[in-house]
Design a protein around this motif. Structure first.
Motif, PDB file in Angstrom:
ATOM      1  N   THR A  98       0.821  -1.216   0.000  1.00 41.59           N
ATOM      2  CA  THR A  98       0.000   0.000   0.000  1.00 41.59           C
ATOM      3  C   THR A  98       0.853   1.264   0.000  1.00 41.59           C
ATOM      4  OG1 THR A  98      -0.121  -0.007   2.425  1.00 41.59           O
ATOM      5  CG2 THR A  98      -1.844  -1.195   1.223  1.00 41.59           C
ATOM      6  N   GLY A  99       2.146   1.114   0.276  1.00 44.79           N
ATOM      7  CA  GLY A  99       3.019   2.279   0.331  1.00 44.79           C
ATOM      8  C   GLY A  99       2.815   3.125   1.567  1.00 44.79           C
ATOM      9  N   ARG A 100       2.230   2.570   2.609  1.00 49.39           N
ATOM     10  CA  ARG A 100       2.010   3.321   3.843  1.00 49.39           C
ATOM     11  C   ARG A 100       2.323   2.456   5.050  1.00 49.39           C
ATOM     12  NH1 ARG A 100      -3.608   2.543   2.164  1.00 49.39           N
ATOM     13  NH2 ARG A 100      -4.572   0.962   3.538  1.00 49.39           N
ATOM     14  N   ASP A 101       2.424   3.086   6.191  1.00 54.64           N
ATOM     15  CA  ASP A 101       2.659   2.379   7.444  1.00 54.64           C
ATOM     16  C   ASP A 101       1.341   1.847   7.991  1.00 54.64           C
ATOM     17  OD1 ASP A 101       5.382   2.908   7.424  1.00 54.64           O
ATOM     18  OD2 ASP A 101       5.149   4.800   8.511  1.00 54.64           O
ATOM     19  N   ASP A 102       1.344   0.583   8.387  1.00 54.52           N
ATOM     20  CA  ASP A 102       0.194   0.016   9.089  1.00 54.52           C
ATOM     21  C   ASP A 102       0.385   0.197  10.583  1.00 54.52           C
ATOM     22  OD1 ASP A 102      -1.057  -0.865   6.783  1.00 54.52           O
ATOM     23  OD2 ASP A 102      -0.231  -2.903   6.899  1.00 54.52           O
ATOM     24  N   LYS A 103      -0.650   0.643  11.255  1.00 57.56           N
ATOM     25  CA  LYS A 103      -0.608   0.711  12.712  1.00 57.56           C
ATOM     26  C   LYS A 103      -0.735  -0.696  13.279  1.00 57.56           C
ATOM     27  CE  LYS A 103      -2.697   5.331  13.058  1.00 57.56           C
ATOM     28  NZ  LYS A 103      -3.847   6.113  13.591  1.00 57.56           N
ATOM     29  N   VAL A 104       0.054  -0.983  14.302  1.00 59.83           N
ATOM     30  CA  VAL A 104       0.012  -2.301  14.939  1.00 59.83           C
ATOM     31  C   VAL A 104       0.008  -2.145  16.451  1.00 59.83           C
ATOM     32  CG1 VAL A 104       1.122  -3.553  13.047  1.00 59.83           C
ATOM     33  CG2 VAL A 104       2.541  -2.504  14.828  1.00 59.83           C
ATOM     34  N   ARG A 105      -0.545  -3.125  17.112  1.00 63.11           N
ATOM     35  CA  ARG A 105      -0.523  -3.214  18.569  1.00 63.11           C
ATOM     36  C   ARG A 105      -0.059  -4.624  18.908  1.00 63.11           C
ATOM     37  NH1 ARG A 105      -4.257  -4.291  23.052  1.00 63.11           N
ATOM     38  NH2 ARG A 105      -3.780  -2.900  24.802  1.00 63.11           N
ATOM     39  N   LEU A 106       1.164  -4.725  19.418  1.00 64.38           N
ATOM     40  CA  LEU A 106       1.824  -6.011  19.571  1.00 64.38           C
ATOM     41  C   LEU A 106       2.350  -6.191  20.986  1.00 64.38           C
ATOM     42  CD1 LEU A 106       4.006  -5.755  16.333  1.00 64.38           C
ATOM     43  CD2 LEU A 106       1.867  -7.033  16.558  1.00 64.38           C
ATOM     44  N   ARG A 107       2.356  -7.423  21.440  1.00 66.03           N
ATOM     45  CA  ARG A 107       3.045  -7.735  22.694  1.00 66.03           C
ATOM     46  C   ARG A 107       4.556  -7.632  22.448  1.00 66.03           C
ATOM     47  NH1 ARG A 107      -1.284 -10.910  21.953  1.00 66.03           N
ATOM     48  NH2 ARG A 107      -2.720 -11.290  23.687  1.00 66.03           N
ATOM     49  N   SER A 108       5.282  -7.063  23.403  1.00 69.16           N
ATOM     50  CA  SER A 108       6.715  -6.868  23.163  1.00 69.16           C
ATOM     51  C   SER A 108       7.480  -6.825  24.474  1.00 69.16           C
ATOM     52  CB  SER A 108       6.956  -5.575  22.377  1.00 69.16           C
ATOM     53  OG  SER A 108       6.596  -4.450  23.155  1.00 69.16           O
ATOM     54  N   TYR A 109       8.812  -7.004  24.337  1.00 71.17           N
ATOM     55  CA  TYR A 109       9.744  -6.768  25.431  1.00 71.17           C
ATOM     56  C   TYR A 109      10.206  -5.312  25.353  1.00 71.17           C
ATOM     57  CZ  TYR A 109      10.482 -11.895  25.741  1.00 71.17           C
ATOM     58  OH  TYR A 109      10.340 -13.248  25.881  1.00 71.17           O
ATOM     59  N   ARG A 110      10.178  -4.613  26.473  1.00 71.15           N
ATOM     60  CA  ARG A 110      10.704  -3.247  26.520  1.00 71.15           C
ATOM     61  C   ARG A 110      11.692  -3.156  27.674  1.00 71.15           C
ATOM     62  NH1 ARG A 110       6.959   0.377  24.216  1.00 71.15           N
ATOM     63  NH2 ARG A 110       8.568   1.971  24.509  1.00 71.15           N
ATOM     64  N   GLY A 111      12.847  -2.562  27.404  1.00 76.47           N
ATOM     65  CA  GLY A 111      13.851  -2.422  28.447  1.00 76.47           C
ATOM     66  C   GLY A 111      14.972  -1.528  27.989  1.00 76.47           C
ATOM     67  N   LYS A 112      15.992  -1.398  28.825  1.00 79.82           N
ATOM     68  CA  LYS A 112      17.153  -0.603  28.467  1.00 79.82           C
ATOM     69  C   LYS A 112      17.764  -1.175  27.198  1.00 79.82           C
ATOM     70  CE  LYS A 112      21.494   1.233  30.297  1.00 79.82           C
ATOM     71  NZ  LYS A 112      22.424   1.259  31.452  1.00 79.82           N
ATOM     72  N   GLY A 113      17.933  -0.338  26.186  1.00 73.58           N
ATOM     73  CA  GLY A 113      18.418  -0.794  24.897  1.00 73.58           C
ATOM     74  C   GLY A 113      17.338  -0.875  23.846  1.00 73.58           C
ATOM     75  N   THR A 114      16.064  -0.735  24.239  1.00 77.26           N
ATOM     76  CA  THR A 114      14.987  -0.713  23.254  1.00 77.26           C
ATOM     77  C   THR A 114      15.126   0.509  22.368  1.00 77.26           C
ATOM     78  OG1 THR A 114      13.449  -1.924  24.671  1.00 77.26           O
ATOM     79  CG2 THR A 114      12.487  -0.576  22.934  1.00 77.26           C
ATOM     80  N   ASN A 115      15.018   0.312  21.068  1.00 78.00           N
ATOM     81  CA  ASN A 115      15.090   1.421  20.117  1.00 78.00           C
ATOM     82  C   ASN A 115      13.727   2.112  20.072  1.00 78.00           C
ATOM     83  OD1 ASN A 115      15.205   3.109  17.857  1.00 78.00           O
ATOM     84  ND2 ASN A 115      16.473   1.695  16.695  1.00 78.00           N
TER      85      ASN A 115
END
Length: 659
Positions: A98-115
């Protein structure tokens, strides 16, 4: 398209560094007795100081100093900590269709070093042998009342989790690499990995492993690379770490490394009836999953997995969380180390590099199905060779030259690459025949991204010869005086690296094991089995610590990546249905088994009706862990078996109780 700069690692690394409280007098004594240069005569460390040093930093690091190294080993407290919050993360994933960004809602790890720009990608963890690593998991996902299903092999409890350090040789019990734990929402738990001093250096990874939710969470992006860096140089008595050879170029600059974490985030958007939004062709075949403006893509159900699901979804394999990235900062004629990690769930990646024709059109607004034709027209150069130095984090005795690097889910491959001239290069996922692919259906060629190569110093002629010369020059700078010529001669003899192999070859065995994967399709839902049984947490295969056994792995229906925790294995032979051993030369239409004889791995694809014969030692660790298929939705539905490693009873058997 996103650009990945040279030297940057995405995801960001969380590097454990510290200095221990070793007495200054001890450090002063070490400096006093250390040779002034690498060529200076070796001096013996006084026995008292040697014993103190062994107690302070452990035997391997101490022996490095004792043997007369000019650089003292890093002295550290072997205690480090990283906290990871498990949360829902809102972000975007670029959709070229589609040439666009899709919004997502995902389970993830977040911590020091997360971009922060790619918040659903987990940090890369870097440690060294001998460290104790504490990883705190804080499960902040919403509670799930009554999530226990009537059948353990029905996917369930998607917000409960645990942690697996894939490939690490550590204890499987207690709060170590224990995948039989359950961490519910709102619960925090600290894992503790006591990485032994003799642990191989290499590329590993971490991900959830709770039976019933593993595929859904890993597909959501809950996975991260884990690198163990080694500083042990080979000696006449002991092998060392390949890291010591690949530390600096002949000009003294540090070797460029890149981490490529391949993921297949199979998000879907749903209509008002809860069905996946799809696009169909004129014949009614699903050709893409659709997300309209304002929709949010999620991974919340196992109807998003299955044999044809990845192709139907029209999703793209991402690298470090980015779709179709550009790798910048590469110089022609500059050897680089690329650490590839297949952190996806179910599709094969066949990694290739090809020179792109000049003035090629962009490929960032094409459907996945259209990328094959684009690659045919624009990726026209010769296939660039890759030299695999290690598989699954375990260094080979000889570098393996590849033009197609077949990565199945769970695989890691460390390769050396040299781009011979300036220009743009295609990063390709090559076509794969049905019987060599995870989904058991033919996979078309895809473009994964591109590499921008600056002028540098072009390489004319034989790249292999150039690589050999470079590595020999690096060995001349980095190896001990009493090992330089041996290492250089081995490299000159068809790129042999036997001085860096972490495990000795297994010559004799004293037992045998058999594993058969199967899917029973005569009932609904199908049964996913190991040795005729779906997963039962109350049953286990009992093995005895200290034994050395030969395993035979087969698959009755479809292909499956076999993975076993704790102890890696050495490939003996791979027999095709006609009984031919294909572990040396591979097969005409499928290179994935070529040069595997004698190599060490922890994950290996088993084709239908093929026979994998391997050997393994049961060393150091007792307790309960698992073997399973690394198509993770297969594992969640029953293709897993517990292993109970017990102490020997002194009479040829094992002790399973406390009496």
């Amino acid at each position: 398209m996103p650009v990945v700069s040279a030297g940057a690692r995405l995801p960001r690394s969380y590097r454990f560094r510290a200095v221990s409280a070793v007495p200054l007098a001890l450090l002063g004594a070490l400096v006093a007795v250390a040779p002034a240069s690498a060529d200076a005569p070796r001096q013996d460390l006084p026995p008292v100081l040697a014993n103190i040093l062994r107690d302070a930093v452990g035997a391997p690091a101490a022996e490095n100093a004792i043997s007369g190294f000019t650089r003292l080993p890093e002295i550290r407290p072997h205690d480090a900590r990283l906290d990871l919050d498990i949360v829902y993360t809102e972000s975007t994933i670029y959709n070229p269709a589609t040439g666009r960004d899709d919004k997502v809602r995902l389970r993830s790890y977040r911590g020091k070093g997360t971009n922060p720009k790619i918040p659903f990608v987990a940090p890369t963890i870097e440690i060294q042998p001998g460290e104790t690593v504490r990883i705190g998991l804080n499960n902040q996902l919403p509670p799930e009342p009554n999530c226990t299903p009537p059948d353990i092999n029905t996917p369930h409890c998607f917000n409960s989790t645990n942690l697996h350090s894939h490939g690490l040789w550590v204890s499987p019990t207690g709060n170590s690499d224990n995948v039989l734990l359950t961490i519910r929402p709102t619960v925090s738990f600290q894992y503790e990995y006591n990485v032994p001093f003799d642990h191989p250096a290499g590329t590993f990874w971490y991900h959830p492993h709770l039976h019933g939710s593993t595929a859904l969470q890993v597909s959501s992006g809950m996975a991260g690379t884990l690198i163990i860096r080694g500083s042990r140089k080979p000696t006449p008595e002991k092998n060392g770490d390949i890291d010591t050879l690949l530390s600096v170029y002949p000009d003294g600059k540090p070797v460029v490394e890149r981490v490529l974490e391949f993921q297949q985030v199979q998000y879907a958007c749903r209509d008002k009836n809860g069905q996946i939004k799809v696009e169909k062709d004129a014949a009614g075949k699903v050709i893409a999953w659709v997300c309209d403006p304002g929709d949010v893509g999620t991974i919340e159900s196992y109807d998003q997995f299955g044999p044809n699901s990845w192709q139907e979804s029209n999703r793209y394999t991402s690298i470090n969380g980015q779709v179709l990235p550009t790798f910048a900062g590469v110089a022609a004629g500059r050897l680089e180390r690329w650490r590839a990690v297949h952190a996806g769930v179910r599709n094969t990646v066949t990694l290739q590099f090809k020179k792109m024709r000049a003035n090629a059109p962009t490929f960032d607004k094409l459907r996945a199905a259209d990328l094959d034709a684009w690659a045919h027209e624009n990726c026209t150069g010769d296939v660039l060779p890759q030299w695999e130095i290690a598989a699954d984090g375990l260094t080979h005795a000889q570098m393996i030259e590849k033009t197609q690097n077949v990565l199945q889910p769970g695989y890691r491959s460390d390769v050396l690459v040299v781009f011979p001239e300036a220009g743009e290069y295609c990063v390709i996922d090559a076509a794969a025949p049905a019987n060599s692919a995870v989904g058991n259906i033919e996979e078309s060629r895809q473009v994964l991204g591109k590499v921008l190569v600056s002028k540098g110093v072009p390489v004319g002629g034989d790249i292999r010869k150039f690589l050999t010369t470079q590595l020999q020059a690096m060995a001349g700078k980095s190896m001990r005086p009493d090992m330089r010529e041996k290492v250089k001669a081995a490299l000159g003899d068809n790129l042999q690296t036997g001085s860096f192999v972490p495990h000795p070859t297994i010559e004799q065995v004293n037992g045998y094991q058999d594993v058969e994967f199967n899917i029973v399709t005569t009932q609904t839902p199908p049964l996913f089995q190991v040795n005729g049984h779906s997963y039962d947490p109350t049953q286990a295969r009992t093995l005895i610590l200290g034994k050395v056994e030969e395993w035979t792995i087969t698959s009755k229906l479809a292909g499956h990546p076999f993975h076993i925790h704790v102890n890696p294995f050495q490939v003996v032979k791979i027999l095709d249905p006609a009984g031919n051993d294909v572990s040396e030369k591979g097969e005409p239409n499928d290179p994935q088994y070529a040069n595997l004889k004698g190599t060490w791995k922890d994950t290996l694809f088993v084709k239908q009706n093929y026979k994998i014969v391997m050997r393994t030692r049961y060393q150091r660790y007792i307790g309960e862990y698992v073997l399973h298929c690394h198509i993770l939705d297969h594992e969640d539905q029953g293709m897993m078996q517990n292993i109970n490693m017990v102490l020997p009873d002194g009479q040829g058997g094992g002790i399973t109780g406390h009496h």
